[in-house]
Design a protein around this motif. Structure first.
Motif, PDB file in Angstrom:
ATOM      1  N   UNK A 149       0.857  -1.192   0.000  1.00 11.34           N
ATOM      2  CA  UNK A 149       0.000   0.000   0.000  1.00 11.34           C
ATOM      3  C   UNK A 149       0.891   1.239   0.000  1.00 11.34           C
ATOM      4  N   UNK A 150       0.912   1.950  -1.133  1.00 16.15           N
ATOM      5  CA  UNK A 150       1.838   3.077  -1.305  1.00 16.15           C
ATOM      6  C   UNK A 150       1.696   4.155  -0.234  1.00 16.15           C
ATOM      7  N   UNK A 151       0.478   4.620   0.128  1.00 18.42           N
ATOM      8  CA  UNK A 151       0.372   5.639   1.186  1.00 18.42           C
ATOM      9  C   UNK A 151       0.979   5.188   2.514  1.00 18.42           C
ATOM     10  N   UNK A 152       0.845   3.906   2.848  1.00 16.87           N
ATOM     11  CA  UNK A 152       1.453   3.395   4.092  1.00 16.87           C
ATOM     12  C   UNK A 152       2.972   3.457   4.008  1.00 16.87           C
ATOM     13  N   UNK A 153       3.514   3.132   2.847  1.00 18.28           N
ATOM     14  CA  UNK A 153       4.963   3.196   2.659  1.00 18.28           C
ATOM     15  C   UNK A 153       5.457   4.632   2.788  1.00 18.28           C
ATOM     16  N   UNK A 154       4.776   5.564   2.141  1.00 19.88           N
ATOM     17  CA  UNK A 154       5.181   6.966   2.212  1.00 19.88           C
ATOM     18  C   UNK A 154       5.095   7.486   3.635  1.00 19.88           C
ATOM     19  N   UNK A 155       4.064   7.062   4.365  1.00 23.00           N
ATOM     20  CA  UNK A 155       3.878   7.524   5.741  1.00 23.00           C
ATOM     21  C   UNK A 155       5.013   7.052   6.642  1.00 23.00           C
ATOM     22  N   UNK A 156       5.376   5.780   6.544  1.00 23.73           N
ATOM     23  CA  UNK A 156       6.428   5.279   7.441  1.00 23.73           C
ATOM     24  C   UNK A 156       7.790   5.844   7.066  1.00 23.73           C
TER      25      UNK A 156
END
Length: 385
Positions: A149-156
């Protein structure tokens, strides 16, 4: 995804502008209204796709080769937009995430090249709360976070930067494939917390027998896989499947408070839902498993008849020649192949002028499915010759 629409496009390759080299254009043999534009920028080489439609022309990324960060792609599109009568676009100023590449977001090939020992994995880390907390409390321990999940990756990755953490590495891929390429008996723990249950489509679950087999191989002796869920059906199904594993110890708990509470767990607790824990401890050591394969081609010329639809499906892998593109001295195959859970999408370049053939960009990962699919491709091309 960055793109623009135009009434027409004035393009003649090769040419260079703003650090970009537009090398050549290849026309599809199956869809004459589509073509690929090959571009070089620094160490990045990628394709754009041109689609001629009834009322306009669409210029967009070729997803199989999309460069990272996205700002590189947008820069190439801006150069082409100067040569077009643009109708609309989404090429405004780049955000920071489109221009900055985190050192902690790794390709699978980079994971394979790391000296991994005594590391931990979290599969599907979501908001990253659990992974970040573990990394903060254990700065000498390496953690690999696996997420699609791209948004989860960007967030972390933002949190990793803000907290100045040096021990979290993130990879965007199917966990079942990642485990297959990791070394044996090196992992301290695998965490899978609150994965999507997929009760109506069990084949889409992350915890399947193939994953469990690889997890037990990757784990060190007496180390554990920790599965945590609020879904009783999923829990029971996984528990039943674990009983078929050899040389494991199982611990089960219900509504046991976890020291690190994730966003989802906090939600389930407020709703007073039951939470189930399953810990599976590996009790054996496995032989080191590493597939060595070069994915080479011993010929550089193929016939255009390969453009006819080709699709091969076997029990454990598949091969699909999706499209064929041609220039004066090159034939380019767009292929999808390998594991059904995470297909590999690649371009294969057959260059008659330079007498070479190769996978565009990085070679495929050396997994059993990829090796068998590549061998199938070699056989198919040999028959066509």
């Amino acid at each position: 995804m960055p793109h623009f629409l135009a009434k027409d496009l004035f393009l003649q390759t090769p040419f260079s502008e703003d650090g970009y080299e537009f090398l050549y254009q290849a026309r599809s043999l199956r869809k004459p209204n589509e073509s690929l534009i090959c571009i070089s920028y620094g160490k990045h080489i990628f394709f754009l796709r041109e689609v001629e439609r009834k009322k306009d022309i669409l210029i967009k990324a070729e997803k199989n080769t999309k460069p990272n960060p996205t700002g590189i792609l947008k820069g190439a599109l801006r150069v082409l937009a100067k040569r077009a009568c643009v109708i609309s676009h989404n090429l405004n100023e780049d955000s920071s995430k489109q221009t900055n590449q985190s050192d902690f977001l790794l390709k699978p090939s980079q994971i394979m090249s790391m000296e991994l020992n005594d590391f931990c994995i979290e599969i599907g880390f979501g908001s990253g709360r659990h992974l970040l907390k573990m990394a903060q409390e254990n700065p000498d321990q390496k953690y690999i976070g696996v997420e699609i999940h791209t948004p989860s990756i960007e967030q972390i990755l933002r949190q990793v930067q803000l907290l100045d953490l040096k021990n979290i590495f993130v990879v965007c891929m199917d966990a079942r494939i990642l485990l297959e390429i990791l070394p044996s008996n090196r992992c301290q723990a695998i965490y899978i917390h609150f994965p999507i249950p997929w009760n109506k489509k069990p084949h889409r679950r992350v915890i399947v027998p193939a994953l469990m087999n690889e997890a037990m191989r990757v784990l060190k002796k007496d180390s554990m896989l920790h599965f945590r869920t609020d879904d009783e059906v999923y829990f029971k199904d996984v528990f039943e499947s674990i009983l078929s594993e050899k040389n494991v110890r199982i611990e089960v708990a219900k509504n046991l408070s976890n020291t690190i509470v994730s966003k989802y767990e906090a939600r389930w607790q407020r709703q007073q839902k039951n939470i189930f824990d399953l810990k599976v401890f590996c009790l054996k050591e496995d032989k080191e498993q590493k597939i060595e394969y070069d994915f080479n081609f011993d010929f550089f010329d193929i016939k255009e008849s390969i453009c006819e639809s080709q699709k091969i499906v076997r029990q454990d892998y598949f091969l699909h020649i999706c499209d064929v593109f041609k220039t004066q001295d090159k034939v380019i195959l767009s292929v999808s192949f390998g594991n059904f859970n995470q297909p590999v999408n690649k371009m294969v370049i057959f260059d008659k002028k330079n007498q070479e053939a190769f996978y565009f960009g990085e070679k495929p990962l050396a997994t059993c499915a990829n090796v068998m699919a590549h061998q199938e491709l070699l056989k198919l091309l040999a028959e066509d010759k």
